[in-house]
Write an enzyme that holds these catalytic residues in place. Structure first.
Site, PDB file in Angstrom:
ATOM      1  N   ALA A 154       0.832  -1.207   0.000  1.00  0.00           N
ATOM      2  CA  ALA A 154       0.000   0.000   0.000  1.00  0.00           C
ATOM      3  C   ALA A 154       0.862   1.252   0.000  1.00  0.00           C
ATOM      4  O   ALA A 154       0.618   2.189  -0.775  1.00  0.00           O
ATOM      5  CB  ALA A 154      -0.922   0.005   1.211  1.00  0.00           C
TER       6      ALA A 154
ATOM      7  N   ARG B 217      -7.009  -6.165  -3.622  1.00  0.00           N
ATOM      8  CA  ARG B 217      -6.420  -6.597  -4.894  1.00  0.00           C
ATOM      9  C   ARG B 217      -5.140  -7.383  -4.630  1.00  0.00           C
ATOM     10  O   ARG B 217      -4.346  -7.041  -3.759  1.00  0.00           O
ATOM     11  CB  ARG B 217      -6.110  -5.393  -5.774  1.00  0.00           C
ATOM     12  CG  ARG B 217      -5.254  -5.785  -6.993  1.00  0.00           C
ATOM     13  CD  ARG B 217      -5.102  -4.671  -8.001  1.00  0.00           C
ATOM     14  NE  ARG B 217      -6.356  -4.446  -8.687  1.00  0.00           N
ATOM     15  CZ  ARG B 217      -6.883  -3.249  -8.901  1.00  0.00           C
ATOM     16  NH1 ARG B 217      -6.269  -2.180  -8.479  1.00  0.00           N
ATOM     17  NH2 ARG B 217      -8.027  -3.131  -9.535  1.00  0.00           N
ATOM     18  N   ILE B 218      -4.951  -8.439  -5.391  1.00  0.00           N
ATOM     19  CA  ILE B 218      -3.740  -9.247  -5.305  1.00  0.00           C
ATOM     20  C   ILE B 218      -2.853  -8.868  -6.494  1.00  0.00           C
ATOM     21  O   ILE B 218      -3.203  -9.094  -7.645  1.00  0.00           O
ATOM     22  CB  ILE B 218      -4.095 -10.741  -5.321  1.00  0.00           C
ATOM     23  CG1 ILE B 218      -5.011 -11.087  -4.139  1.00  0.00           C
ATOM     24  CG2 ILE B 218      -2.822 -11.584  -5.287  1.00  0.00           C
ATOM     25  CD1 ILE B 218      -4.478 -10.670  -2.769  1.00  0.00           C
TER      26      ILE B 218
ATOM     27  N   LYS C  60      -5.054  -4.415   0.506  1.00  0.00           N
ATOM     28  CA  LYS C  60      -5.291  -4.276   1.944  1.00  0.00           C
ATOM     29  C   LYS C  60      -4.146  -4.851   2.781  1.00  0.00           C
ATOM     30  O   LYS C  60      -4.159  -4.744   3.998  1.00  0.00           O
ATOM     31  CB  LYS C  60      -6.592  -4.983   2.344  1.00  0.00           C
ATOM     32  CG  LYS C  60      -7.833  -4.381   1.690  1.00  0.00           C
ATOM     33  CD  LYS C  60      -9.083  -4.525   2.541  1.00  0.00           C
ATOM     34  CE  LYS C  60      -9.709  -5.880   2.479  1.00  0.00           C
ATOM     35  NZ  LYS C  60     -11.027  -5.921   3.165  1.00  0.00           N
TER      36      LYS C  60
ATOM     37  N   PRO D 190      -0.598 -13.137  -7.796  1.00  0.00           N
ATOM     38  CA  PRO D 190      -1.216 -14.305  -7.143  1.00  0.00           C
ATOM     39  C   PRO D 190      -0.209 -15.379  -6.758  1.00  0.00           C
ATOM     40  O   PRO D 190      -0.375 -16.059  -5.749  1.00  0.00           O
ATOM     41  CB  PRO D 190      -2.173 -14.840  -8.219  1.00  0.00           C
ATOM     42  CG  PRO D 190      -2.377 -13.722  -9.174  1.00  0.00           C
ATOM     43  CD  PRO D 190      -1.140 -12.876  -9.122  1.00  0.00           C
TER      44      PRO D 190
ATOM     45  N   GLU E  16       0.287 -10.455   7.156  1.00  0.00           N
ATOM     46  CA  GLU E  16      -0.085 -10.763   8.544  1.00  0.00           C
ATOM     47  C   GLU E  16      -1.340 -11.634   8.602  1.00  0.00           C
ATOM     48  O   GLU E  16      -1.394 -12.620   9.332  1.00  0.00           O
ATOM     49  CB  GLU E  16      -0.352  -9.476   9.333  1.00  0.00           C
ATOM     50  CG  GLU E  16       0.559  -8.296   9.040  1.00  0.00           C
ATOM     51  CD  GLU E  16       2.019  -8.548   9.315  1.00  0.00           C
ATOM     52  OE1 GLU E  16       2.336  -9.204  10.314  1.00  0.00           O
ATOM     53  OE2 GLU E  16       2.862  -8.095   8.500  1.00  0.00           O
TER      54      GLU E  16
ATOM     55  N   GLN F 161       2.946 -16.435   0.252  1.00  0.00           N
ATOM     56  CA  GLN F 161       2.786 -15.763   1.546  1.00  0.00           C
ATOM     57  C   GLN F 161       1.802 -16.525   2.415  1.00  0.00           C
ATOM     58  O   GLN F 161       2.011 -16.707   3.608  1.00  0.00           O
ATOM     59  CB  GLN F 161       2.238 -14.353   1.323  1.00  0.00           C
ATOM     60  CG  GLN F 161       3.259 -13.373   0.889  1.00  0.00           C
ATOM     61  CD  GLN F 161       3.772 -12.618   2.102  1.00  0.00           C
ATOM     62  OE1 GLN F 161       4.506 -13.154   2.920  1.00  0.00           O
ATOM     63  NE2 GLN F 161       3.387 -11.370   2.232  1.00  0.00           N
TER      64      GLN F 161
END
Lengths: 201, 326, 729
Positions: free
Chosen positions: C502, C619-620, C692, C623, C696, C629
């Site tokens: 972000a 949004r990814i 977003k 992918p 985590e 991750q």
């Protein structure tokens, strides 16, 4: 918990032991040796060092090493081959995996002096020029790593796993790749990559 | 790591001479180098025995098996004779450590590997094994992985080898050579319980070398296997383990060899369990009854009480697996 | 007009992959300098007290030893106040500056020698005497710090009136990040300028700290760190060894390499603190929550008050009118904790999601249905509307993927010796961003590079940023080079908290957009360009070719454009400043994790059979990397659930399993089938990229999902972590 340490407690004994060893020395205010005094080259004791002649990734090396030097430290600190990683220095993670005479071993627990006449292969020695080893390519194709730190050990270990024939099933690969810890958790993809590369043989 | 001299004799007499003058033998090095780095081991002189002719896996004339001290764990585990005649040995080996370590470590070194007790490995802690008379930090410390059998006031450290558990069950013999000649020691007498002298871990005399381990012939058919219970599915020492070898003939257990690992200061032969088995027909009830004796005499510590029940169930499970009853 | 999106959203392979698989990616300790010395730290062997003597005579007599540095002879360091390096409130540890021992393993001296072997040996010969005191260890022992409190409604009244009231205490263990790469610093001084190659997740924090400690301007500190071998939070602040390396280099006037041993990582860097997390909940008989009281205690050090966002989930994950939270850190004689993957929410989710499973069992409601019944319409903690919240979809998708309908009553499903169970947990992680900058340069040959100080510890920042820049510049991936990890590049926030995409992504986007617009402006004003006079918003760029929409024949290229205009490059510094969306919306990524486990009925061994994670993460960008991750977050969760536990000897503070043979992390054999599903979509409010954050949230609900599955398998409720054989005897 009581104020008193229990009998036989670690710290009290440690304290006694180290205090005893200080008798007559009493809080020596040690000084830093001036940098000018430091010898530019490592001062090596001849009795506790010696020569070793070995091939690494096809190149012949004849070197004088401190007997304490591990193969891992020889590669990283003396020869600039930093692809092989130190994760634990105790044989508990596999990041230092290299091939010695074709077998995968932990470089951290291998004394360099013992390798006279040995043939060592590290991650730097797997590709054929610009052509990646099939397992290296498979790691890229399947995203079998994230941070990349365990990756050299994983790939070297994987080439041995394939050569040993321990790739009959995913479960077999999982077990025989369990000597290489990946903290990013790419295990399922490592298994896929090893499986793919094994199939290409 | 403390500085040391390094020699690599090419004959056994030369190695023995170096050993007799205080040299520390190195074979695979997986224990020694690790402990030297922690400064737990501080040899002045390291004698590399890798070049000695102490390899080979051979069938003995009596129908047993002889495994050279310098055979790697990998090579011993995959050897056809070992795999077919004594699967318990192959399994114990392949459930040990990692492929890399098994490639390095030798059979002789595996038997001689030193405890994983965290206080032994930490030179700032009290440890009678490392520094006689300094105390035992483990007794009142963190002792989840420690022994419940064969412990003493001085030491509660577990013997870490899986192979040694299988060899204990199989009544193996250790072949030794020293400057005074060769001798053999029964496996059960080779590794020493700590008593008041936990720094004395085995029956080796100064300068002696292990040349081989010999597994005697056992009546056939012999079913054997090794079960290792641990938190992680691989690359970990045992919480509990069981080596079981059974000779069942005519529906009756004629001989039973059972030993446990992860629970003793030495690999622990479970003779009370064996006595319950011999002469009886294998049934689930028998396994449970016999395994109920697995922890006889055990003395748990603050964090390893769970090993009492776990050991019994480990033995019960492996009796069932090897004994072939559902 | 907007650029076509060719790279973003595509699962490109890692751009740095070749370097990593060939061993050419250079991590901090891989940096060697001619004449470099090696430094090895000597650690305190008491848990609290004072140093009464240091004898370095034997150490200094060894061949190759250049110095043994301790508080007795170390240069006095300035340690200016420094609010820019993630130090928690308190007084940070000052390396080798005084005789106080605050925790077992604290650095008390450093040996510096020509070779690593010599330095290691010298360090082992340094004898330190102490006046030892009994350390305070364990959450019951220390002094609680001031409470962080939250309340809404009348929790006491609601609990008293509740149809169902339950009180539980949860105890997740202290865990260490244990990245595969040990923390390492190589330091080199040139007069009053210092360069360090340092393992860090925040280049600018290391830079600020060195400047403050050595009292030099920040511009005289350069921090380089192009590759980080995992960190998971452990490198979010500079630890004492960074200062010690620089100090040793300064005092010896030689470059110095200092690599922490694996053991030293347990004392020399932070950890996720142990918690005592108590919940009293009230609900109606249909499982609708009426109140929850959270009493939370967590470890911190005696000298710093570490906190994390552990209260957020209690405030707003579920709908209920009454909430009371009391969160206190407890000052102990330990080193200071640090954020670890999913900091706060991961711990809270273990307590809250197991508590909800307990409630579901008590009232006889399906655990998924129970969560759907407590789904809020807005953030009841802040009162703000959700920007996007698709937890319902995560829950229903996950239930379908795992085969939730196969779930049986606890302890009733068997497969041979194994009891089989399925469990689930939800979770969220608040969307975070912070100001960032990135320099974008378009070269005359039509290639570009982007420079930004951020690290890449493994999520794929090199790759995802390259994708963002390539689309915005209208270039192919192979013509854009991403440069990371150098304080000479524009500053960035910490590489953590799932904020990199972000924050830095938007700065990269902004800089790339600016450079593209510069080029377009140049073209439309260039009489010799086929694009001369075109309205700039009609021009798009693809593969370095500028074309007019609807008139593909009219085209120019970056290369020709720059050549005609005698420009050897175009450049812009892009920036990101958070907008006010955070004041208008409650923003989080959401996850539902489902676990199927097998528990050996007699031996108590737990085996994971399958994990499914479903994520609402916006949004990814890539992918392939996002999947990595997610499975990594799940593997970390397996460790937290079943294996990981930093064990302290309560007598003296010694960490007794400070190595990778005794502190168990998952190995390959522990990890079965893992499945990650990202819901399609984007969050339009905070950043134009629509992301977003995901690093985590993929970890947050894993441990409770496994714990709940263990309950379903066995009927045994375990409220502490890790869950080991003892708990299931």
């Amino acid at each position: 918990m009581s104020e008193e340490l229990p009998k036989g407690s670690v710290s009290r004994r440690t304290l006694l032991a180290s205090t005893a060893s200080l008798t007559g020395v009493a809080a020596t205010n040690t000084l830093v040796a001036p940098a000018a005094v430091a010898s530019p080259a490592p001062a090596v004791d001849a009795a506790t060092s010696g020569q070793v002649s070995l091939r690494i990734n096809g190149d012949q090396h004849t070197l004088t090493v401190d007997n304490r030097t591990s193969l891992l430290d020889l590669l990283r600190e003396q020869l600039g081959l930093t692809g092989t990683k130190k994760g634990c220095d105790a044989g508990a993670c596999g990041a230092c995996t290299v091939l010695v005479d074709g077998r995968r071993v932990n470089g951290c627990l291998t004394l360099a002096r013992r390798l006279d006449g040995a043939e060592v292969t590290t991650v730097e020695g797997l590709a054929d020029g610009d052509e990646l080893h099939p397992l290296q390519q498979a790691f890229i194709d399947h995203d079998a790593f994230q941070c990349g730190f365990c990756t050299p050990g994983q790939i070297v270990s994987g080439t041995a796993c394939i050569a040993e024939g321990h790739t009959g099933s995913a479960a077999e690969i999982r077990e025989w790749m369990s000597g290489n810890i990946c903290r990013c958790g790419a295990y399922t993809k490592i298994v896929t990559a090893v499986h793919q590369a094994a199939g290409r043989r | 790591m403390f500085p040391f001299t390094y020699t690599r004799p090419t004959s056994t007499p030369a190695a023995l001479a170096a050993g007799a003058s205080g040299g520390r033998y190195i074979a695979g090095g997986t224990t020694l180098v690790d402990l030297m780095r922690e400064t737990v081991e501080r040899p002045d002189s390291v004698v590399d025995i890798a070049g000695l002719p102490l390899g080979g896996v051979t069938a003995t004339r009596g129908g047993g098996l002889r495994i050279g001290a310098l055979v790697s764990m990998t090579d011993a585990a995959r050897h056809r004779l070992v795999r077919t005649a004594y699967p318990v040995i192959s399994q114990a080996l392949e459930l040990s450590a990692s492929p890399q370590l098994r490639n390095m470590a030798s059979i002789g070194g595996n038997i001689l590997q030193r405890t994983r007790c965290t206080y032994f490995r930490d030179i700032s802690a009290a440890c009678n094994k490392r520094e006689p008379g300094s105390g035992c930090a483990a007794r009142e410390g963190w002792n989840r992985t420690h022994a419940i059998l064969g412990t003493s006031q001085a030491c509660v450290a577990t013997h870490p080898s899986d192979l040694a558990v299988a060899l204990t069950a199989l009544d193996a013999t250790v072949h030794l050579i020293g400057s005074a000649g060769t001798r053999q020691v029964a496996f059960g007498d080779f590794l020493l319980q700590p008593g008041a002298t936990p720094h004395r871990e085995n029956a080796l005399r100064p300068g002696e070398l292990i040349t081989a381990v010999e597994i005697p012939a056992h009546p056939r058919p012999l079913s054997s296997g090794y079960l290792k219970v641990r938190d992680r599915q691989s690359y970990e020492f045992a919480l509990t383990s069981a080596a079981v070898a059974l000779h069942i003939d005519g529906g009756v257990i004629r001989t039973a060899k059972v030993a446990a690992g992860g629970v003793g200061t030495v690999p622990w032969r479970l003779r009370a369990v064996e006595r319950q088995l011999v002469g009886r027909r294998p049934t689930p009830q028998l396994w449970a009854r016999a395994a109920g004796h697995a922890a006889d005499g055990a003395r748990p510590l603050a964090h390893n009480r769970f090993k009492l029940g776990l050991l019994e169930r480990t033995v019960e499970r492996q009796l069932r697996v090897v004994g072939g009853t559902r | 007009m907007t650029q076509p999106r060719n790279a973003v959203g595509v699962g490109h392979a890692r751009v740095e992959g070749r370097l990593k698989v060939t061993g050419q990616a250079g991590y901090a300790a891989d940096h060697n300098i001619d004449g470099m010395l090696h430094a090895v730290i000597v650690d305190a062997t008491v848990g609290r007290g004072r140093i009464t003597g240091i004898d370095a005579t034997r150490a200094q007599a060894q061949p190759g030893v250049v110095a043994v540095i301790s508080h007795l002879n170390a240069t006095r360091l300035t340690y200016r106040e420094n609010p820019n390096s993630n130090h928690p409130p308190g007084e940070r540890l000052q390396a080798l500056q005084d005789d106080r021992v605050r925790f077992f393993g604290q650095p008390v001296a450093v040996a510096v020698a020509a070779t690593l072997q010599q330095a290691q040996h010298a360090a082992s010969l340094v004898t330190v005497a102490y006046a030892a005191e009994q350390p305070a260890l364990g959450l019951g022992e220390g002094t609680p710090n001031a409470a962080e409190s939250y309340a809404r409604g009348d929790t006491t009244g609601a609990l008293a009136a509740a149809d169902v009231r339950m009180t539980m205490a949860y105890a997740p263990a202290r865990t260490h990040h244990n990245p595969m790469e040990p923390h390492a610093t190589v330091a080199q001084w040139d007069g009053d300028r210092v360069t360090v190659w340092d393992k860090t997740q925040w280049i600018n924090a290391t830079q600020a700290e060195l400047a403050s400690v050595f009292d030099i301007p920040r511009a005289q500190v350069r921090v380089v760190n192009p590759y980080v071998g995992g960190a998971f939070g452990s490198a979010l602040r500079p630890w004492p060894h960074v200062i010690i390396a620089a100090l040793a280099a300064r005092m010896t006037r030689r470059p110095v390499k200092l690599v922490l041993t694996r053991r030293q990582l347990y004392f020399g860097t932070g950890y996720r603190p142990a918690y005592d997390y108590r919940i009293t909940l009230g609900a109606d008989r249909r499982g609708r929550l009426t109140a929850m009281e959270h009493t939370i205690r967590a470890e911190t050090s005696s000298y710093e008050d570490f906190r994390e966002a552990v209260t957020a989930a209690g405030e707003s994950l579920y709908s209920m009118p009454n909430v009371r939270i009391d969160y206190r850190s407890v000052a102990l004689d330990v080193n200071t904790p640090i954020w670890k993957r999913g900091p706060g929410p991961a711990t809270a989710a273990f307590a809250i999601e197991v508590a909800l499973d307990e409630l579901a069992h008590r009232v006889g409601v399906d655990p998924v249905e129970l969560r759907l019944r407590n789904e809020p319409e807005k953030d009841e903690g802040s009162g703000l509307p959700f920007s996007t919240r698709r937890l319902r979809e995560c829950l229903t998708t996950g239930a379908r993927e795992i085969g939730w309908q196969r779930r049986a009553r606890p302890g009733t499903r068997r497969d041979g010796d194994w009891l089989i169970g399925i469990g689930m947990a939800a979770g969220n992680y608040h969307t975070v961003s912070a100001p960032a900058q990135a320099r974008v340069r378009l070269n005359a040959d039509g290639t570009a590079f982007v420079e930004t100080a951020s690290s890449d510890m493994g999520p794929g920042t090199y790759t995802s940023m390259t994708q963002v820049a390539a689309d915005a510049l209208g270039l192919t991936l192979d013509t854009v080079q991403m440069r990371l990890g150098d304080s000479l590049y524009p500053p960035t926030p910490p590489h953590g908290g799932s904020m990199t995409m972000a924050s830095i992504g938007t700065a990269v986007l902004n800089g790339s957009d600016t450079v593209r617009r510069q080029a377009i402006d140049l073209a439309v004003k260039d009489r010799n360009s086929p694009l001369y006079g075109t309205a700039p918003d009609k021009i798009v760029v693809r593969a370095g070719r500028l074309t007019v929409r609807d008139q593909p024949g009219r085209a120019d290229t970056y290369e020709r454009l720059l050549a005609r205009n005698n420009r050897d490059h175009l450049e812009a510094v892009g920036s990101y400043t958070p907008n006010d969306a955070g004041q208008r919306f409650s923003m989080s990524a959401y996850a539902a994790t489902f676990a199927e486990v097998a528990v050996d009925a007699s031996l108590g061994l737990i085996r994971i059979r399958k994990l499914v994670g479903v994520y609402d993460a916006g949004r990814i960008v890539n992918p392939r990397l996002a999947e990595s991750q997610a499975i990594g977050g799940m593997v970390g969760g397996i460790g937290a659930a079943l294996l990981e536990h930093t064990v302290t000897d309560v007598r003296d503070g010694r960490i007794v399993n400070a190595n990778l043979a005794d502190y168990l992390v998952p190995v390959n054999a522990d990890v079965p089938d893992l499945k990650a599903v990202y819901l399609n979509g984007e969050d339009p409010h905070m950043v134009s990229l629509g992301v977003k954050g995901l690093g985590e949230v993929v970890h947050v609900g894993v441990a409770p999902a496994i714990a709940n599955a263990v309950f379903n398998a066995t009927g045994r409720r375990v409220r502490s972590l890790p869950i080991t054989v003892e708990a299931l005897q």
